[in-house]
Motif scaffolding. Structure first.
Motif, PDB file in Angstrom:
ATOM      1  N   SER A 175       0.920  -1.179   0.137  1.00  0.00           N
ATOM      2  CA  SER A 175       0.051  -0.073  -0.122  1.00  0.00           C
ATOM      3  C   SER A 175       0.735   1.171   0.024  1.00  0.00           C
ATOM      4  O   SER A 175       0.403   2.341  -0.619  1.00  0.00           O
ATOM      5  N   LYS A 176       1.931   1.101   0.666  1.00  0.00           N
ATOM      6  CA  LYS A 176       3.104   2.251   0.510  1.00  0.00           C
ATOM      7  C   LYS A 176       4.376   1.640   0.482  1.00  0.00           C
ATOM      8  O   LYS A 176       4.660   0.659   1.294  1.00  0.00           O
ATOM      9  N   LEU A 177       5.193   2.260  -0.276  1.00  0.00           N
ATOM     10  CA  LEU A 177       6.673   1.766  -0.291  1.00  0.00           C
ATOM     11  C   LEU A 177       7.378   2.756   0.067  1.00  0.00           C
ATOM     12  O   LEU A 177       7.397   3.807  -0.791  1.00  0.00           O
ATOM     13  N   TYR A 185      21.109   8.400  -8.506  1.00  0.00           N
ATOM     14  CA  TYR A 185      19.634   7.815  -9.093  1.00  0.00           C
ATOM     15  C   TYR A 185      18.462   8.313  -8.513  1.00  0.00           C
ATOM     16  O   TYR A 185      17.452   7.898  -9.070  1.00  0.00           O
ATOM     17  N   HIS A 186      18.466   9.338  -7.536  1.00  0.00           N
ATOM     18  CA  HIS A 186      17.409   9.968  -6.909  1.00  0.00           C
ATOM     19  C   HIS A 186      16.408  10.251  -7.881  1.00  0.00           C
ATOM     20  O   HIS A 186      15.116  10.086  -8.013  1.00  0.00           O
ATOM     21  N   LEU A 187      16.780  11.361  -8.680  1.00  0.00           N
ATOM     22  CA  LEU A 187      15.971  12.172  -9.709  1.00  0.00           C
ATOM     23  C   LEU A 187      15.579  11.265 -10.787  1.00  0.00           C
ATOM     24  O   LEU A 187      14.286  11.395 -11.021  1.00  0.00           O
ATOM     25  N   ARG A 188      16.330  10.124 -11.065  1.00  0.00           N
ATOM     26  CA  ARG A 188      15.821   9.033 -12.114  1.00  0.00           C
ATOM     27  C   ARG A 188      14.719   8.494 -11.677  1.00  0.00           C
ATOM     28  O   ARG A 188      13.731   8.136 -12.475  1.00  0.00           O
ATOM     29  N   LEU A 189      14.926   8.073 -10.308  1.00  0.00           N
ATOM     30  CA  LEU A 189      13.839   7.139  -9.877  1.00  0.00           C
ATOM     31  C   LEU A 189      12.571   7.818  -9.458  1.00  0.00           C
ATOM     32  O   LEU A 189      11.379   7.525  -9.801  1.00  0.00           O
ATOM     33  N   GLU A 190      12.555   9.144  -9.118  1.00  0.00           N
ATOM     34  CA  GLU A 190      11.265  10.161  -9.075  1.00  0.00           C
ATOM     35  C   GLU A 190      10.724  10.246 -10.217  1.00  0.00           C
ATOM     36  O   GLU A 190       9.387  10.178 -10.161  1.00  0.00           O
ATOM     37  N   GLU A 199       3.100   8.222  -7.385  1.00  0.00           N
ATOM     38  CA  GLU A 199       3.325   9.267  -6.315  1.00  0.00           C
ATOM     39  C   GLU A 199       2.726   8.917  -4.954  1.00  0.00           C
ATOM     40  O   GLU A 199       3.325   9.384  -3.909  1.00  0.00           O
ATOM     41  N   LYS A 200       1.442   8.588  -5.040  1.00  0.00           N
ATOM     42  CA  LYS A 200       0.877   8.402  -3.779  1.00  0.00           C
ATOM     43  C   LYS A 200       1.157   7.153  -2.896  1.00  0.00           C
ATOM     44  O   LYS A 200       1.018   6.782  -1.705  1.00  0.00           O
ATOM     45  N   GLU A 201       1.743   6.048  -3.671  1.00  0.00           N
ATOM     46  CA  GLU A 201       2.103   4.784  -3.133  1.00  0.00           C
ATOM     47  C   GLU A 201       3.744   4.791  -2.814  1.00  0.00           C
ATOM     48  O   GLU A 201       4.137   4.057  -2.068  1.00  0.00           O
TER      49      GLU A 201
END
Length: 211
Positions: A175-177, A185-190, A199-201
């Motif tokens: 339900s949430k990860l 790789y933060h921006l690429r993952l976002e 975005e909500k999960e």
């Protein structure tokens, strides 16, 4: 019979009594030469009694094992290198691993680094860290049962967080990860999360000193 050669550490407390433990000095700094000598003595002492040698994380140890036990199969398992870019360390490790019989990489990216380092593909196999099946639902079951899962680690290519993001999109296993950590790789993952409308999960919590 299983024998284990390892530096001292908390993990040794979990080793079953049936396993014979050979302690060596930490594999770093000024104690390195003493560690090499101790490991050589252990290898020669148990050499005729072993059928297989598995080395975790240290390419240098794998080199020594194969040098002194040339007729025994030696398997090396890599768990990534904490540098950016990481390719240089894989290239250096490959110099020690030319004669090893098998190299286990955790991700396809690690395998690619070793290939670029000159390791033959026939010696490489990808075996990811295990995940218990109970955490995943079948494709036909997309209901949300309240599972909250956290992933912690460096946000780098070889950790393959993108796989977890894609599996969440496909199976909705949580339900949430929550993803804890920072890296290039933060921006690429976002962007991947946004493209898959997750975005909500999937929530990024950034780097944390304490958990």
């Amino acid at each position: 019979q299983v024998s284990l050669a390892s530096p001292a550490g908390e993990g040794l407390r979990e080793v079953p009594d049936a396993i014979r433990v050979h302690q060596i000095e930490n594999w770093r700094g000024l104690k390195l030469l003493g560690s090499v000598k101790s490991l050589k003595e252990i290898i020669l002492a148990v050499g005729n009694k072993v059928d297989l040698v598995q080395v975790h994380a240290s390419a240098e140890m794998a080199y020594l094992a194969k040098k002194y036990l040339a007729k025994k199969p030696v398997i090396f398992t890599c768990h990534g290198y904490n540098t950016h870019p990481p390719y240089l360390n894989y290239w250096l490790a490959a110099r020690f691993l030319k004669r090893v019989d098998c190299i286990v990489a955790l991700t396809p990216e690690e395998k690619e680094y070793f290939l670029r380092g000159g390791i033959k593909e026939s010696k490489l196999v990808v075996i990811s860290n295990g995940v218990e099946e109970k955490f995943f639902h079948s494709l036909s079951s997309h209901q949300n049962d309240g599972e909250v899962i956290g992933l912690v680690g460096r946000l780098v290519k070889e950790k393959n967080f993108a796989w977890a993001v894609k599996m969440q999109a496909k199976y909705r296993f949580a339900s949430k990860l929550f993803i804890v950590g920072g890296g290039p790789y933060h921006l690429r993952l976002e962007k991947l999360v946004k493209r898959l409308n997750l975005e909500k999960e999937i929530i990024f919590l950034g780097y944390k000193e304490e958990m």
